[in-house]
Design a protein around this motif. Structure first.
Motif, PDB file in Angstrom:
ATOM      1  N   ASN A  44       0.830  -1.200   0.000  1.00  0.00           N
ATOM      2  CA  ASN A  44       0.000   0.000   0.000  1.00  0.00           C
ATOM      3  C   ASN A  44       0.867   1.253   0.000  1.00  0.00           C
ATOM      4  N   VAL A  45       0.304   2.313  -0.535  1.00  0.00           N
ATOM      5  CA  VAL A  45       0.935   3.628  -0.460  1.00  0.00           C
ATOM      6  C   VAL A  45      -0.034   4.543   0.279  1.00  0.00           C
ATOM      7  N   HIS A  46       0.395   5.060   1.449  1.00  0.00           N
ATOM      8  CA  HIS A  46      -0.464   5.916   2.272  1.00  0.00           C
ATOM      9  C   HIS A  46       0.073   7.340   2.257  1.00  0.00           C
ATOM     10  N   THR A  47      -0.842   8.289   2.154  1.00  0.00           N
ATOM     11  CA  THR A  47      -0.433   9.690   2.095  1.00  0.00           C
ATOM     12  C   THR A  47       0.205  10.136   3.405  1.00  0.00           C
ATOM     13  N   ASN A  48       1.197  10.997   3.299  1.00  0.00           N
ATOM     14  CA  ASN A  48       1.819  11.581   4.480  1.00  0.00           C
ATOM     15  C   ASN A  48       1.133  12.881   4.900  1.00  0.00           C
ATOM     16  N   GLY A  49       0.219  13.362   4.058  1.00  0.00           N
ATOM     17  CA  GLY A  49      -0.451  14.621   4.368  1.00  0.00           C
ATOM     18  C   GLY A  49      -1.889  14.610   3.923  1.00  0.00           C
ATOM     19  N   ALA A  50      -2.246  15.572   3.089  1.00  0.00           N
ATOM     20  CA  ALA A  50      -3.628  15.696   2.620  1.00  0.00           C
ATOM     21  C   ALA A  50      -3.975  14.547   1.686  1.00  0.00           C
ATOM     22  N   PRO A  51      -5.254  14.158   1.637  1.00  0.00           N
ATOM     23  CA  PRO A  51      -5.669  13.099   0.704  1.00  0.00           C
ATOM     24  C   PRO A  51      -5.508  13.548  -0.747  1.00  0.00           C
ATOM     25  N   TRP A  52      -5.502  12.576  -1.653  1.00  0.00           N
ATOM     26  CA  TRP A  52      -5.311  12.859  -3.069  1.00  0.00           C
ATOM     27  C   TRP A  52      -6.656  12.948  -3.782  1.00  0.00           C
ATOM     28  N   SER A  53      -6.721  13.786  -4.791  1.00  0.00           N
ATOM     29  CA  SER A  53      -7.912  13.879  -5.626  1.00  0.00           C
ATOM     30  C   SER A  53      -8.022  12.633  -6.496  1.00  0.00           C
ATOM     31  N   VAL A  54      -9.133  11.907  -6.373  1.00  0.00           N
ATOM     32  CA  VAL A  54      -9.297  10.644  -7.098  1.00  0.00           C
ATOM     33  C   VAL A  54      -9.361  10.873  -8.601  1.00  0.00           C
ATOM     34  N   THR A  55     -10.121  11.872  -9.029  1.00  0.00           N
ATOM     35  CA  THR A  55     -10.288  12.122 -10.466  1.00  0.00           C
ATOM     36  C   THR A  55      -8.948  12.417 -11.130  1.00  0.00           C
ATOM     37  N   THR A  56      -8.193  13.323 -10.532  1.00  0.00           N
ATOM     38  CA  THR A  56      -6.893  13.672 -11.097  1.00  0.00           C
ATOM     39  C   THR A  56      -5.928  12.496 -11.013  1.00  0.00           C
ATOM     40  N   LEU A  57      -5.995  11.740  -9.908  1.00  0.00           N
ATOM     41  CA  LEU A  57      -5.118  10.595  -9.712  1.00  0.00           C
ATOM     42  C   LEU A  57      -5.348   9.520 -10.766  1.00  0.00           C
ATOM     43  N   LEU A  58      -6.616   9.203 -11.039  1.00  0.00           N
ATOM     44  CA  LEU A  58      -6.930   8.164 -12.023  1.00  0.00           C
ATOM     45  C   LEU A  58      -6.448   8.563 -13.412  1.00  0.00           C
ATOM     46  N   ALA A  59      -6.648   9.810 -13.772  1.00  0.00           N
ATOM     47  CA  ALA A  59      -6.202  10.277 -15.087  1.00  0.00           C
ATOM     48  C   ALA A  59      -4.682  10.177 -15.198  1.00  0.00           C
ATOM     49  N   ALA A  60      -3.986  10.535 -14.129  1.00  0.00           N
ATOM     50  CA  ALA A  60      -2.525  10.475 -14.145  1.00  0.00           C
ATOM     51  C   ALA A  60      -2.030   9.032 -14.223  1.00  0.00           C
ATOM     52  N   LEU A  61      -2.694   8.113 -13.493  1.00  0.00           N
ATOM     53  CA  LEU A  61      -2.289   6.705 -13.521  1.00  0.00           C
ATOM     54  C   LEU A  61      -2.500   6.094 -14.902  1.00  0.00           C
ATOM     55  N   GLU A  62      -3.567   6.480 -15.580  1.00  0.00           N
ATOM     56  CA  GLU A  62      -3.790   6.009 -16.951  1.00  0.00           C
ATOM     57  C   GLU A  62      -2.665   6.459 -17.870  1.00  0.00           C
ATOM     58  N   ARG A  63      -2.224   7.694 -17.698  1.00  0.00           N
ATOM     59  CA  ARG A  63      -1.121   8.187 -18.520  1.00  0.00           C
ATOM     60  C   ARG A  63       0.178   7.455 -18.226  1.00  0.00           C
ATOM     61  N   GLN A  64       0.297   6.908 -17.042  1.00  0.00           N
ATOM     62  CA  GLN A  64       1.517   6.203 -16.660  1.00  0.00           C
ATOM     63  C   GLN A  64       1.486   4.722 -17.040  1.00  0.00           C
ATOM     64  N   GLY A  65       0.434   4.266 -17.724  1.00  0.00           N
ATOM     65  CA  GLY A  65       0.423   2.891 -18.222  1.00  0.00           C
ATOM     66  C   GLY A  65      -0.638   2.000 -17.645  1.00  0.00           C
ATOM     67  N   PHE A  66      -1.359   2.426 -16.617  1.00  0.00           N
ATOM     68  CA  PHE A  66      -2.424   1.603 -16.061  1.00  0.00           C
ATOM     69  C   PHE A  66      -3.629   1.614 -16.997  1.00  0.00           C
ATOM     70  N   ASP A  67      -4.274   0.447 -17.114  1.00  0.00           N
ATOM     71  CA  ASP A  67      -5.518   0.326 -17.870  1.00  0.00           C
ATOM     72  C   ASP A  67      -6.695   0.291 -16.907  1.00  0.00           C
ATOM     73  N   VAL A  68      -7.794   0.932 -17.293  1.00  0.00           N
ATOM     74  CA  VAL A  68      -9.023   0.891 -16.508  1.00  0.00           C
ATOM     75  C   VAL A  68      -9.931  -0.171 -17.113  1.00  0.00           C
ATOM     76  N   ARG A  69     -10.220  -1.220 -16.359  1.00  0.00           N
ATOM     77  CA  ARG A  69     -11.091  -2.280 -16.828  1.00  0.00           C
ATOM     78  C   ARG A  69     -12.559  -1.876 -16.656  1.00  0.00           C
ATOM     79  N   PRO A  70     -13.481  -2.550 -17.375  1.00  0.00           N
ATOM     80  CA  PRO A  70     -14.906  -2.176 -17.305  1.00  0.00           C
ATOM     81  C   PRO A  70     -15.462  -2.140 -15.887  1.00  0.00           C
ATOM     82  N   GLU A  71     -14.971  -3.025 -15.010  1.00  0.00           N
ATOM     83  CA  GLU A  71     -15.467  -3.052 -13.637  1.00  0.00           C
ATOM     84  C   GLU A  71     -14.846  -1.968 -12.766  1.00  0.00           C
ATOM     85  N   GLY A  72     -13.986  -1.121 -13.363  1.00  0.00           N
ATOM     86  CA  GLY A  72     -13.373  -0.018 -12.633  1.00  0.00           C
ATOM     87  C   GLY A  72     -12.020  -0.330 -12.053  1.00  0.00           C
TER      88      GLY A  72
END
Length: 372
Positions: A237-265
């Motif tokens: 796991n990776v846990h934040t050391n401070g404020a929580p992360w924005s999910v929308t921005t995080l998902l978009a960034a992870l997709e750009r880094q090579g992660f695929d989003v499957r139909p089930e999310g």
């Protein structure tokens, strides 16, 4: 309305505006933290499936159950013997009479019917049959319960292969899978398989050689025991050391880094050959706007050792922690140090060696079928 009521209304309005402004500021802060973490000024160090330089240390896990964080334990698989089945392999052929010096190695075809993980039933044909006729009849028997059914045919030249249009076959082999992650083949499923297979055999004027049910059940339970013992998933796991992360921005960034989003999310890191190296979860529902923890998960028996899935997953977790100002932790929130991971680096190799010795190598077609 007197002066006191007016003052209270004004104070209440100021408080409401203040709360809304604070929430908007928090949301903006979370979004900006993710955008900064994945901005172009950072190196692209999230793991690609192949062709990348390995991390400085190859980190391996302990495996002793279904889902695990890395931990220390004894190897629980020393007493697990390879599963055997007293059924002839459909690809077994007579030994060649040519002198050894002149025998050329021939690549063996991977057949849909597997003598080790399927209950195989040969069907002797009285006449040769064309592939298209066979395939049309077999469409009605693809599963019994949760167990897939496969067929192979012996071509007129003597070799065994997957049945294809245009082929001409003199014998058939049916196989029903003996076990999967859910359970072993049971008496009801086996009886249904045999009954429906006999109906097909009657249409082909074939004679199926049906094994004894009691023996098949013993083999099925033995194979399911193997699957249960080697069914392991490892997480970091990776846990934040401070404020929580924005999910929308995080998902978009992870997709750009090579992660695929499957139909089930689900987010997955592809292995480059159509498979999955490891997966990632944000641990929140789609309705949530922020998250404080990411979980990376490796399905150990379905990833080939050559891909170093755990090493890739660990390197990805470290990269995310560095980018997002987080810490790599176990499921209880305790930091996972390099030293603790290195101490158990050999245990996953022993796990893979045990699977290899059982003729069910991790990441192989057999493993993918069993651990499904």
């Amino acid at each position: 309305m007197n002066d006191l009521q007016t003052s209270l209304f004004v104070i209440g309005g100021v408080i409401v505006v203040g709360v809304i402004s604070y929430n908007k500021w928090q949301e903006h802060k979370a979004k900006k933290s993710v955008e900064r973490a994945f901005s172009s000024s950072h190196d692209d160090v999230l793991m690609a499936p192949e062709g990348r330089e390995a991390p400085e240390e190859r980190l391996e896990p302990t495996i002793d159950g279904e889902r695990h964080e890395p931990t220390f334990s004894e190897n629980p698989y020393d007493d697990v013997a390879p599963v055997q089945q007293d059924a002839a392999a459909p690809h077994a052929e007579a030994e060649m009479d040519a002198p050894v010096d002149f025998v050329q190695p021939v690549e063996e075809k991977e057949l849909p019917v597997d003598y080790l993980i399927d209950c195989t039933i040969p069907l002797a044909l009285t006449t040769q049959l064309r592939g298209e006729k066979i395939l049309a009849a077999l469409q009605s028997l693809r599963h019994v319960g949760s167990k897939p059914v496969h067929f192979a045919g012996q071509h007129i030249d003597g070799g065994w292969e997957a049945i294809t249009h245009g082929g001409i076959y003199k014998s058939l082999m049916a196989g029903v899978q003996l076990a999967n992650r859910s359970n072993a083949l049971n008496e009801l499923e086996y009886s249904e398989f045999v009954m429906r297979l006999r109906q097909i055999a009657d249409d082909f004027d074939a004679d199926p050689d049906v094994p004894d049910m009691a023996e098949v059940m013993v083999t099925a339970r033995s194979l399911h025991h193997f699957v249960t013992e080697y069914d392991a998933k490892l997480s970091v796991n990776v846990h934040t050391n401070g404020a929580p992360w924005s999910v929308t921005t995080l998902l978009a960034a992870l997709e750009r880094q090579g992660f695929d989003v499957r139909p089930e999310g689900r987010l997955v890191m592809p292995d480059g050959d159509g498979g999955v190296l490891f997966s990632l979860s944000t641990n929140v529902t789609l309705a949530e706007e922020t998250t404080s923890r990411l979980t990376l998960l490796l399905d150990v028996p379905v990833v080939s050792p050559e891909r170093d899935g755990f090493g890739a997953m660990t390197a990805c977790a470290r990269s995310l922690a560095a980018r997002l100002d987080g810490t790599v932790v176990d499921d209880s929130g305790q930091p996972l140090s390099d030293a603790s991971l290195n101490e158990i680096s050999g245990q996953i190799e022993a796990f893979y060696a045990d699977m290899e010795a059982a003729d069910i190598p991790a990441g192989s077609t057999r493993a993918l079928r069993l651990f499904n």
